[in-house]
Design a protein around this motif. Sequence first.
Motif, PDB file in Angstrom:
ATOM      1  N   LEU A   1     -16.523  23.066  54.311  1.00  0.00           N
ATOM      2  CA  LEU A   1     -16.184  21.732  53.830  1.00  0.00           C
ATOM      3  C   LEU A   1     -15.114  21.123  54.720  1.00  0.00           C
ATOM      4  O   LEU A   1     -14.033  21.694  54.888  1.00  0.00           O
ATOM      5  CB  LEU A   1     -15.675  21.783  52.387  1.00  0.00           C
ATOM      6  CG  LEU A   1     -16.602  22.436  51.349  1.00  0.00           C
ATOM      7  CD1 LEU A   1     -15.978  22.343  49.957  1.00  0.00           C
ATOM      8  CD2 LEU A   1     -17.988  21.795  51.368  1.00  0.00           C
ATOM      9  N   VAL A   2     -15.424  19.964  55.298  1.00  0.00           N
ATOM     10  CA  VAL A   2     -14.475  19.245  56.145  1.00  0.00           C
ATOM     11  C   VAL A   2     -13.987  18.031  55.364  1.00  0.00           C
ATOM     12  O   VAL A   2     -14.776  17.145  55.014  1.00  0.00           O
ATOM     13  CB  VAL A   2     -15.117  18.817  57.475  1.00  0.00           C
ATOM     14  CG1 VAL A   2     -14.129  18.022  58.315  1.00  0.00           C
ATOM     15  CG2 VAL A   2     -15.602  20.041  58.239  1.00  0.00           C
ATOM     16  N   PHE A   3     -12.688  18.008  55.093  1.00  0.00           N
ATOM     17  CA  PHE A   3     -12.107  16.968  54.251  1.00  0.00           C
ATOM     18  C   PHE A   3     -11.686  15.761  55.091  1.00  0.00           C
ATOM     19  O   PHE A   3     -11.343  15.907  56.268  1.00  0.00           O
ATOM     20  CB  PHE A   3     -10.907  17.532  53.486  1.00  0.00           C
ATOM     21  CG  PHE A   3     -11.278  18.665  52.579  1.00  0.00           C
ATOM     22  CD1 PHE A   3     -11.776  18.415  51.314  1.00  0.00           C
ATOM     23  CD2 PHE A   3     -11.160  19.986  52.996  1.00  0.00           C
ATOM     24  CE1 PHE A   3     -12.138  19.456  50.472  1.00  0.00           C
ATOM     25  CE2 PHE A   3     -11.523  21.035  52.168  1.00  0.00           C
ATOM     26  CZ  PHE A   3     -12.010  20.769  50.906  1.00  0.00           C
ATOM     27  N   PRO A   4     -11.707  14.569  54.494  1.00  0.00           N
ATOM     28  CA  PRO A   4     -11.433  13.358  55.280  1.00  0.00           C
ATOM     29  C   PRO A   4      -9.987  13.209  55.734  1.00  0.00           C
ATOM     30  O   PRO A   4      -9.714  12.464  56.665  1.00  0.00           O
ATOM     31  CB  PRO A   4     -11.838  12.224  54.334  1.00  0.00           C
ATOM     32  CG  PRO A   4     -11.753  12.817  52.964  1.00  0.00           C
ATOM     33  CD  PRO A   4     -12.123  14.252  53.122  1.00  0.00           C
ATOM     34  N   ASN A   5      -9.051  13.898  55.060  1.00  0.00           N
ATOM     35  CA  ASN A   5      -7.660  13.865  55.523  1.00  0.00           C
ATOM     36  C   ASN A   5      -6.918  15.088  54.990  1.00  0.00           C
ATOM     37  O   ASN A   5      -7.427  15.845  54.157  1.00  0.00           O
ATOM     38  CB  ASN A   5      -6.950  12.564  55.130  1.00  0.00           C
ATOM     39  CG  ASN A   5      -6.916  12.349  53.628  1.00  0.00           C
ATOM     40  OD1 ASN A   5      -6.604  13.253  52.862  1.00  0.00           O
ATOM     41  ND2 ASN A   5      -7.236  11.134  53.194  1.00  0.00           N
ATOM     42  N   LEU A   6      -5.714  15.280  55.470  1.00  0.00           N
ATOM     43  CA  LEU A   6      -4.921  16.461  55.119  1.00  0.00           C
ATOM     44  C   LEU A   6      -4.543  16.477  53.644  1.00  0.00           C
ATOM     45  O   LEU A   6      -4.528  17.538  53.008  1.00  0.00           O
ATOM     46  CB  LEU A   6      -3.660  16.499  55.989  1.00  0.00           C
ATOM     47  CG  LEU A   6      -2.668  17.644  55.748  1.00  0.00           C
ATOM     48  CD1 LEU A   6      -3.335  18.992  55.901  1.00  0.00           C
ATOM     49  CD2 LEU A   6      -1.496  17.514  56.705  1.00  0.00           C
ATOM     50  N   GLU A   7      -4.243  15.314  53.112  1.00  0.00           N
ATOM     51  CA  GLU A   7      -3.863  15.230  51.700  1.00  0.00           C
ATOM     52  C   GLU A   7      -4.948  15.830  50.814  1.00  0.00           C
ATOM     53  O   GLU A   7      -4.680  16.670  49.948  1.00  0.00           O
ATOM     54  CB  GLU A   7      -3.618  13.762  51.341  1.00  0.00           C
ATOM     55  CG  GLU A   7      -3.068  13.538  49.954  1.00  0.00           C
ATOM     56  CD  GLU A   7      -2.722  12.071  49.725  1.00  0.00           C
ATOM     57  OE1 GLU A   7      -1.716  11.815  49.058  1.00  0.00           O
ATOM     58  OE2 GLU A   7      -3.452  11.194  50.219  1.00  0.00           O
ATOM     59  N   VAL A   8      -6.183  15.416  51.045  1.00  0.00           N
ATOM     60  CA  VAL A   8      -7.306  15.908  50.242  1.00  0.00           C
ATOM     61  C   VAL A   8      -7.523  17.398  50.481  1.00  0.00           C
ATOM     62  O   VAL A   8      -7.697  18.185  49.536  1.00  0.00           O
ATOM     63  CB  VAL A   8      -8.593  15.127  50.576  1.00  0.00           C
ATOM     64  CG1 VAL A   8      -9.775  15.696  49.809  1.00  0.00           C
ATOM     65  CG2 VAL A   8      -8.421  13.651  50.249  1.00  0.00           C
ATOM     66  N   GLY A   9      -7.516  17.804  51.754  1.00  0.00           N
ATOM     67  CA  GLY A   9      -7.796  19.200  52.076  1.00  0.00           C
ATOM     68  C   GLY A   9      -6.762  20.148  51.514  1.00  0.00           C
ATOM     69  O   GLY A   9      -7.102  21.216  50.976  1.00  0.00           O
ATOM     70  N   ASN A  10      -5.489  19.794  51.629  1.00  0.00           N
ATOM     71  CA  ASN A  10      -4.431  20.664  51.130  1.00  0.00           C
ATOM     72  C   ASN A  10      -4.487  20.795  49.614  1.00  0.00           C
ATOM     73  O   ASN A  10      -4.349  21.895  49.062  1.00  0.00           O
ATOM     74  CB  ASN A  10      -3.073  20.120  51.584  1.00  0.00           C
ATOM     75  CG  ASN A  10      -1.953  21.099  51.341  1.00  0.00           C
ATOM     76  OD1 ASN A  10      -1.318  21.073  50.295  1.00  0.00           O
ATOM     77  ND2 ASN A  10      -1.702  21.974  52.305  1.00  0.00           N
TER      78      ASN A  10
ATOM     79  N   ALA B   1      -7.132  20.319  47.720  1.00  0.00           N
ATOM     80  CA  ALA B   1      -8.374  20.990  47.335  1.00  0.00           C
ATOM     81  C   ALA B   1      -8.266  22.503  47.445  1.00  0.00           C
ATOM     82  O   ALA B   1      -8.645  23.241  46.526  1.00  0.00           O
ATOM     83  CB  ALA B   1      -9.526  20.481  48.195  1.00  0.00           C
ATOM     84  N   TYR B   2      -7.732  22.994  48.577  1.00  0.00           N
ATOM     85  CA  TYR B   2      -7.699  24.451  48.727  1.00  0.00           C
ATOM     86  C   TYR B   2      -6.746  25.083  47.713  1.00  0.00           C
ATOM     87  O   TYR B   2      -7.012  26.172  47.179  1.00  0.00           O
ATOM     88  CB  TYR B   2      -7.371  24.841  50.176  1.00  0.00           C
ATOM     89  CG  TYR B   2      -5.969  25.302  50.464  1.00  0.00           C
ATOM     90  CD1 TYR B   2      -5.551  26.596  50.141  1.00  0.00           C
ATOM     91  CD2 TYR B   2      -5.045  24.450  51.079  1.00  0.00           C
ATOM     92  CE1 TYR B   2      -4.256  27.018  50.417  1.00  0.00           C
ATOM     93  CE2 TYR B   2      -3.761  24.871  51.364  1.00  0.00           C
ATOM     94  CZ  TYR B   2      -3.371  26.163  51.020  1.00  0.00           C
ATOM     95  OH  TYR B   2      -2.099  26.578  51.294  1.00  0.00           O
TER      96      TYR B   2
END
Length: 339
Positions: free
Chosen positions: A274-283, A285-286
Amino acid sequence: MEQLFIDLEKKAVACPQRLVLPESFEPRTLEAADKVIANKAAQVILIGAKEEIVAKAQELGLNNIAQATFVNPADSQAIEKYAVLLQELRKKKGMTIEEARVKATDPLFLGCLMIKNGDADAQVAGAENTTGNVLRAAFQVLKTAPGVSAVSGAFIMLLPEGSPYGENGTMVFADCAVIPDPDANQLAQTAVLTEKTARDIAGIDPKVAMLSFSTKGSASHEKVDKVVEALKLAREMNPNMKIDGELQADAAIVPSVGASKAPGSEIAGKANVLVFPNLEVGNIAYKLVQRLAGATAVGPVLQGLGAPVNDLSRGCSPDDVYKTILLTCNQAISKKHNV
């Protein structure tokens, strides 16, 4: 130890890499180094005076540290070649040889300079240094890999046994650590690098989903446009990768939702990267998957540097250090095999 790390350890033992551990007096690092040496998982290089490091190790009840290679930054003759190299690398920034001689005694910089000079393969630090300090040395000395301008951080997510998601419960998330608001090109690079991490380190057949709050045009917004453009660029960068987007998270990982929202997609409902659209979302989410689903989050695995350098949490355990070392050594093995 999880099967992933059993496999990584076997690969590391089969092809030992020269690993720099610059935090050579840090107890958790020394404990991990002792285990690495005992298991023959790498050729350990420690920065500092051998007698002092071995004495510290003996205080901790560690018996293998004396078998490591030692580089003492107080030995000006041994350090001079690295100072010359650093001054050459940084002369456009105005660094003098005198400044380089001082900086080359910094263990973080010295380790990276050893890698740059061909005397080592990889480095792990961060148990007592900030992420900024670890990355600053890597960026200034090793820079990025050829063709890469955007370093990113991936987490390997090991889901609870029996989870229907990912490949045998393994997924890879990115970027969760480095680029706050990537543009389309940076996002595309993240996708390509994460596909490689999933294949080479996580050991899965990557199926990459570029995530958004829209699926195949269900919403219209400039943030959706960025993901669509990133997908196009990623396919140009690596025409052979299995990738699709833009997809909402449920369309990416739930087969029934994927079939409904993105019929005909080879990725929708089957994604394990899963590639998230920005760091905020990715951090976010994990961390939510880690806490709410009980997943093990391994990383961040830094992607795109000129050589493998990985950062530890300052709250890490000796086992965390050991596992990060295994990941890093496998990155180095992969880099050599792909050259």
